[in-house]
Design a protein around this motif. Structure first.
Motif, mmCIF file in Angstrom:
data_model
loop_
_atom_site.group_PDB
_atom_site.id
_atom_site.type_symbol
_atom_site.label_atom_id
_atom_site.label_comp_id
_atom_site.label_asym_id
_atom_site.label_seq_id
_atom_site.Cartn_x
_atom_site.Cartn_y
_atom_site.Cartn_z
ATOM 1 N N ALA A 111 1.164 3.909 -3.040
ATOM 2 C CA ALA A 111 0.931 5.328 -2.745
ATOM 3 C C ALA A 111 2.128 6.167 -3.189
ATOM 4 O O ALA A 111 1.973 7.208 -3.828
ATOM 5 N N GLY A 112 3.335 5.676 -2.883
ATOM 6 C CA GLY A 112 4.570 6.368 -3.249
ATOM 7 C C GLY A 112 4.746 6.487 -4.757
ATOM 8 O O GLY A 112 5.168 7.539 -5.253
ATOM 9 N N PHE A 140 2.335 6.496 -7.071
ATOM 10 C CA PHE A 140 1.367 7.476 -7.592
ATOM 11 C C PHE A 140 1.822 8.912 -7.310
ATOM 12 O O PHE A 140 1.834 9.749 -8.212
ATOM 13 N N THR A 141 2.199 9.206 -6.064
ATOM 14 C CA THR A 141 2.558 10.593 -5.752
ATOM 15 C C THR A 141 3.873 10.997 -6.443
ATOM 16 O O THR A 141 4.007 12.127 -6.891
ATOM 17 N N MET A 195 0.843 -1.216 0.000
ATOM 18 C CA MET A 195 0.000 0.000 0.000
ATOM 19 C C MET A 195 0.872 1.257 0.000
ATOM 20 O O MET A 195 0.663 2.178 -0.796
ATOM 21 N N GLY A 196 1.874 1.278 0.890
ATOM 22 C CA GLY A 196 2.806 2.412 0.947
ATOM 23 C C GLY A 196 3.570 2.578 -0.356
ATOM 24 O O GLY A 196 3.790 3.699 -0.822
#
Lengths: 80, 80
Positions: free
Chosen positions: A5-6, A8-9, A1-2
């Motif tokens: 998320a990383g 995408f950002t 998940m992290g």
């Protein structure tokens, strides 16, 4: 998940760079936004170095280069 | 260091929102960039909830609201 998320950002500025390269227009993009963002990302890279955290270094290192390039494009395509 | 980095990256979209509200122009801002960024930030909020990490939840929650508002402005000031 992290990690997701990383990714995408970190890659989010890529469509902005592509759009700007195509249209050669970036007047509506805030340079202050880019400078604040670059400062934050540089701090994340430092944080990754201090914690010896490779994923934080790698994703933010990539993001840093991308955003510095976007800042250069914003400057290049400014209207005087 | 992590907190400072988080504050910079979370608030970076604020100057963009202010600039767009003033000039009522956002044509050069990439909506794909905003959508990818919002997806990434939403994943960070989920990650914060799963890890029960209040700073991650708070900074990314703030950032999520700010970027959703920017996406609304991008849509509002589009040229048809």
């Amino acid at each position: 998940m992290g990690i997701a998320a990383g990714i995408f950002t970190a890659t989010s500025m890529l469509p902005q760079v592509i759009k700007t390269l195509k249209e050669k227009e970036a007047e509506d993009v805030s340079p202050v936004m880019l400078i604040v963002l670059i400062t934050g990302i540089a701090l994340w890279v430092f944080y990754g170095i201090l914690r010896n955290d490779i994923p934080i270094m790698a994703t933010n290192g990539f993001s840093l280069i991308l955003n510095l390039f976007m800042l250069y494009l914003r400057w290049k395509y400014r209207k005087s």
